[in-house]
Design a protein around this motif. Structure first.
Motif, PDB file in Angstrom:
ATOM      1  N   LEU A 171      45.830  29.068 -18.699  1.00 44.19           N
ATOM      2  CA  LEU A 171      44.893  30.154 -18.971  1.00 44.19           C
ATOM      3  C   LEU A 171      44.838  30.554 -20.439  1.00 44.19           C
ATOM      4  O   LEU A 171      44.054  31.430 -20.810  1.00 44.19           O
ATOM      5  N   LEU A 172      45.648  29.918 -21.275  1.00 40.06           N
ATOM      6  CA  LEU A 172      45.561  30.177 -22.713  1.00 40.06           C
ATOM      7  C   LEU A 172      44.145  29.854 -23.205  1.00 40.06           C
ATOM      8  O   LEU A 172      43.585  28.811 -22.876  1.00 40.06           O
ATOM      9  N   GLY A 173      43.585  30.732 -23.981  1.00 39.52           N
ATOM     10  CA  GLY A 173      42.231  30.506 -24.477  1.00 39.52           C
ATOM     11  C   GLY A 173      41.156  30.925 -23.503  1.00 39.52           C
ATOM     12  O   GLY A 173      39.968  30.734 -23.759  1.00 39.52           O
ATOM     13  N   ASP A 174      41.563  31.481 -22.342  1.00 37.24           N
ATOM     14  CA  ASP A 174      40.631  32.021 -21.347  1.00 37.24           C
ATOM     15  C   ASP A 174      39.578  31.002 -20.887  1.00 37.24           C
ATOM     16  O   ASP A 174      38.371  31.211 -21.048  1.00 37.24           O
ATOM     17  N   PRO A 175      40.017  29.883 -20.295  1.00 36.14           N
ATOM     18  CA  PRO A 175      39.034  28.923 -19.763  1.00 36.14           C
ATOM     19  C   PRO A 175      38.263  29.536 -18.612  1.00 36.14           C
ATOM     20  O   PRO A 175      38.736  30.465 -17.952  1.00 36.14           O
ATOM     21  N   ARG A 176      37.078  29.011 -18.354  1.00 34.28           N
ATOM     22  CA  ARG A 176      36.257  29.555 -17.277  1.00 34.28           C
ATOM     23  C   ARG A 176      36.535  28.881 -15.939  1.00 34.28           C
ATOM     24  O   ARG A 176      36.299  29.463 -14.890  1.00 34.28           O
ATOM     25  N   VAL A 177      37.023  27.645 -15.977  1.00 37.95           N
ATOM     26  CA  VAL A 177      37.331  26.904 -14.751  1.00 37.95           C
ATOM     27  C   VAL A 177      38.778  26.434 -14.803  1.00 37.95           C
ATOM     28  O   VAL A 177      39.213  25.851 -15.798  1.00 37.95           O
ATOM     29  N   LEU A 178      39.512  26.696 -13.728  1.00 32.87           N
ATOM     30  CA  LEU A 178      40.899  26.262 -13.626  1.00 32.87           C
ATOM     31  C   LEU A 178      41.018  25.274 -12.475  1.00 32.87           C
ATOM     32  O   LEU A 178      40.602  25.567 -11.352  1.00 32.87           O
ATOM     33  N   VAL A 179      41.581  24.107 -12.759  1.00 34.53           N
ATOM     34  CA  VAL A 179      41.781  23.067 -11.751  1.00 34.53           C
ATOM     35  C   VAL A 179      43.250  23.053 -11.373  1.00 34.53           C
ATOM     36  O   VAL A 179      44.124  22.908 -12.233  1.00 34.53           O
ATOM     37  N   LEU A 180      43.535  23.196 -10.075  1.00 36.65           N
ATOM     38  CA  LEU A 180      44.904  23.217  -9.574  1.00 36.65           C
ATOM     39  C   LEU A 180      45.095  22.080  -8.576  1.00 36.65           C
ATOM     40  O   LEU A 180      44.404  22.024  -7.555  1.00 36.65           O
ATOM     41  N   ASP A 181      46.031  21.192  -8.875  1.00 34.20           N
ATOM     42  CA  ASP A 181      46.294  20.042  -8.008  1.00 34.20           C
ATOM     43  C   ASP A 181      47.577  20.285  -7.227  1.00 34.20           C
ATOM     44  O   ASP A 181      48.673  20.253  -7.780  1.00 34.20           O
ATOM     45  N   GLU A 182      47.430  20.579  -5.929  1.00 33.67           N
ATOM     46  CA  GLU A 182      48.557  20.817  -5.016  1.00 33.67           C
ATOM     47  C   GLU A 182      49.543  21.847  -5.578  1.00 33.67           C
ATOM     48  O   GLU A 182      50.740  21.577  -5.723  1.00 33.67           O
ATOM     49  N   PRO A 183      49.093  23.061  -5.882  1.00 35.67           N
ATOM     50  CA  PRO A 183      49.982  24.041  -6.509  1.00 35.67           C
ATOM     51  C   PRO A 183      51.097  24.552  -5.609  1.00 35.67           C
ATOM     52  O   PRO A 183      52.072  25.129  -6.112  1.00 35.67           O
ATOM     53  N   THR A 184      50.972  24.383  -4.281  1.00 35.83           N
ATOM     54  CA  THR A 184      52.020  24.887  -3.389  1.00 35.83           C
ATOM     55  C   THR A 184      52.874  23.772  -2.794  1.00 35.83           C
ATOM     56  O   THR A 184      53.685  24.032  -1.898  1.00 35.83           O
ATOM     57  N   ALA A 185      52.704  22.555  -3.279  1.00 33.98           N
ATOM     58  CA  ALA A 185      53.480  21.438  -2.744  1.00 33.98           C
ATOM     59  C   ALA A 185      54.970  21.703  -2.922  1.00 33.98           C
ATOM     60  O   ALA A 185      55.426  22.100  -3.991  1.00 33.98           O
ATOM     61  N   ALA A 186      55.728  21.494  -1.869  1.00 32.73           N
ATOM     62  CA  ALA A 186      57.201  21.596  -1.865  1.00 32.73           C
ATOM     63  C   ALA A 186      57.711  23.019  -2.069  1.00 32.73           C
ATOM     64  O   ALA A 186      58.896  23.217  -2.356  1.00 32.73           O
ATOM     65  N   LEU A 187      56.848  24.026  -1.917  1.00 33.93           N
ATOM     66  CA  LEU A 187      57.300  25.405  -2.047  1.00 33.93           C
ATOM     67  C   LEU A 187      57.601  26.000  -0.681  1.00 33.93           C
ATOM     68  O   LEU A 187      57.008  25.623   0.331  1.00 33.93           O
ATOM     69  N   GLY A 188      58.516  26.965  -0.658  1.00 37.31           N
ATOM     70  CA  GLY A 188      58.810  27.693   0.565  1.00 37.31           C
ATOM     71  C   GLY A 188      57.731  28.711   0.874  1.00 37.31           C
ATOM     72  O   GLY A 188      56.772  28.892   0.106  1.00 37.31           O
ATOM     73  N   VAL A 189      57.905  29.418   1.984  1.00 36.10           N
ATOM     74  CA  VAL A 189      56.884  30.357   2.450  1.00 36.10           C
ATOM     75  C   VAL A 189      56.654  31.477   1.432  1.00 36.10           C
ATOM     76  O   VAL A 189      55.511  31.792   1.079  1.00 36.10           O
ATOM     77  N   THR A 190      57.727  32.084   0.945  1.00 34.34           N
ATOM     78  CA  THR A 190      57.589  33.197  -0.001  1.00 34.34           C
ATOM     79  C   THR A 190      56.971  32.744  -1.308  1.00 34.34           C
ATOM     80  O   THR A 190      56.065  33.395  -1.848  1.00 34.34           O
ATOM     81  N   GLN A 191      57.431  31.612  -1.816  1.00 31.47           N
ATOM     82  CA  GLN A 191      56.898  31.099  -3.074  1.00 31.47           C
ATOM     83  C   GLN A 191      55.442  30.692  -2.934  1.00 31.47           C
ATOM     84  O   GLN A 191      54.629  30.899  -3.839  1.00 31.47           O
ATOM     85  N   THR A 192      55.086  30.113  -1.791  1.00 30.97           N
ATOM     86  CA  THR A 192      53.692  29.752  -1.541  1.00 30.97           C
ATOM     87  C   THR A 192      52.805  30.991  -1.557  1.00 30.97           C
ATOM     88  O   THR A 192      51.716  30.990  -2.160  1.00 30.97           O
ATOM     89  N   ALA A 193      53.256  32.065  -0.923  1.00 35.34           N
ATOM     90  CA  ALA A 193      52.487  33.308  -0.907  1.00 35.34           C
ATOM     91  C   ALA A 193      52.292  33.844  -2.325  1.00 35.34           C
ATOM     92  O   ALA A 193      51.213  34.351  -2.664  1.00 35.34           O
ATOM     93  N   GLU A 194      53.318  33.725  -3.164  1.00 31.38           N
ATOM     94  CA  GLU A 194      53.213  34.181  -4.547  1.00 31.38           C
ATOM     95  C   GLU A 194      52.144  33.384  -5.301  1.00 31.38           C
ATOM     96  O   GLU A 194      51.336  33.956  -6.050  1.00 31.38           O
ATOM     97  N   VAL A 195      52.146  32.070  -5.111  1.00 36.95           N
ATOM     98  CA  VAL A 195      51.177  31.219  -5.811  1.00 36.95           C
ATOM     99  C   VAL A 195      49.762  31.486  -5.314  1.00 36.95           C
ATOM    100  O   VAL A 195      48.811  31.558  -6.110  1.00 36.95           O
TER     101      VAL A 195
END
Length: 266
Positions: A171-195
């Protein structure tokens, strides 16, 4: 026009030009056609989730949008103009940033150093540590990310905290579009909720989000529209608020009722 697109028009998203669009994009790896004639729109203030079976072309699609792969055919359109996304740097210049699945963080550096790696702020020829710390704190606070300190080493962070750092860096530079590739992969339930909370915050701040995920639970929690890829081809665009789990799975597997391109029932 698919059911998802019609519903989007009712909510107002389709009345605005997309921040980024793909038109007839095709990409191959040797004899393997990873993407075939794919269209995609990402508008401001929406999360577009891309789902599909393994090998469906999800990560390839994300890489094309982020400039990491140049398509063999088709158009990439930003703000209504066709552009050549020849590198992630060019994509970032045009307001598109990506947080990759492997995060690309350096464990032996702290949070500030990771966020500004390669984009350090300088004042009078020396690193402006105060400005970088302040901006790192601001970015993480905007995401409601909880970290012990912006000077904590990344090696000491949880999986969810590491993902937050990677997103903050994007998000540095305030982009208008953010692409996220599998951001919750291998995370637990609590961490997934945070993401997922972070994803919603990014959308609510006015960004467009392209979310690649294998988790239908995560997708249904945050997505506004769901794009289904099957064997590299677009196999449905759905309004997440109006579509059940069964229809999405049918489009992914090609078994049973689903939406073909154009919105017709198969």
């Amino acid at each position: 026009m698919s059911t998802g697109t019609v519903a989007g028009a009712e909510k107002g998203t389709a009345r605005r030009a997309p921040l980024v669009a793909l038109r007839g994009v095709t990409h191959s790896f040797g004899a393997v056609r990873a993407l075939v004639d794919v269209d995609l729109d990402v508008h401001a203030r929406e999360v577009v989730a891309v789902v599909g079976d393994n090998g469906a072309g999800k990560s390839t699609l994300a890489a094309v949008v982020a400039g990491a792969l140049v398509p063999d055919a088709g158009e990439v359109v930003v703000d209504g103009d066709e552009v050549a996304l020849t590198s992630p740097a060019e994509a970032r210049r045009l307001g598109i940033a990506m947080a990759f699945q492997d995060l690309a963080l350096c464990d032996d550096l702290d949070i500030v150093e990771n966020i500004f790696l390669g984009q350090e702020l300088r004042r009078g020829g020396v690193l402006d540590e105060v400005a970088m710390e302040s901006e790192a704190e601001r970015l993480l606070a905007s995401l409601a990310a909880r970290v012990p300190s912006v000077r904590a080493p990344v090696a000491a962070l949880s999986g969810g905290q590491r993902q937050a750092v990677a997103i903050a860096r994007s998000l540095l530079g305030d982009p208008r579009v953010l692409v996220l590739d599998e951001p919750t992969a291998a995370l637990g339930v609590t961490q997934t909720a945070e993401v997922l909370n972070i994803v919603e915050r990014v959308r609510d701040q006015g960004h467009g989000v392209l979310l690649v995920s294998h988790s239908m639970t995560d997708v249904q929690a945050v997505a506004d529209r769901i794009v289904v890829l099957r064997r590299g081809r677009l196999n449905g665009v759905f309004d997440a608020s109006r579509t059940g789990y069964e229809d999405i799975i049918a489009a992914i597997t090609g078994v049973g009722p689903g939406l073909r391109r154009g919105g017709e029932r198969s």
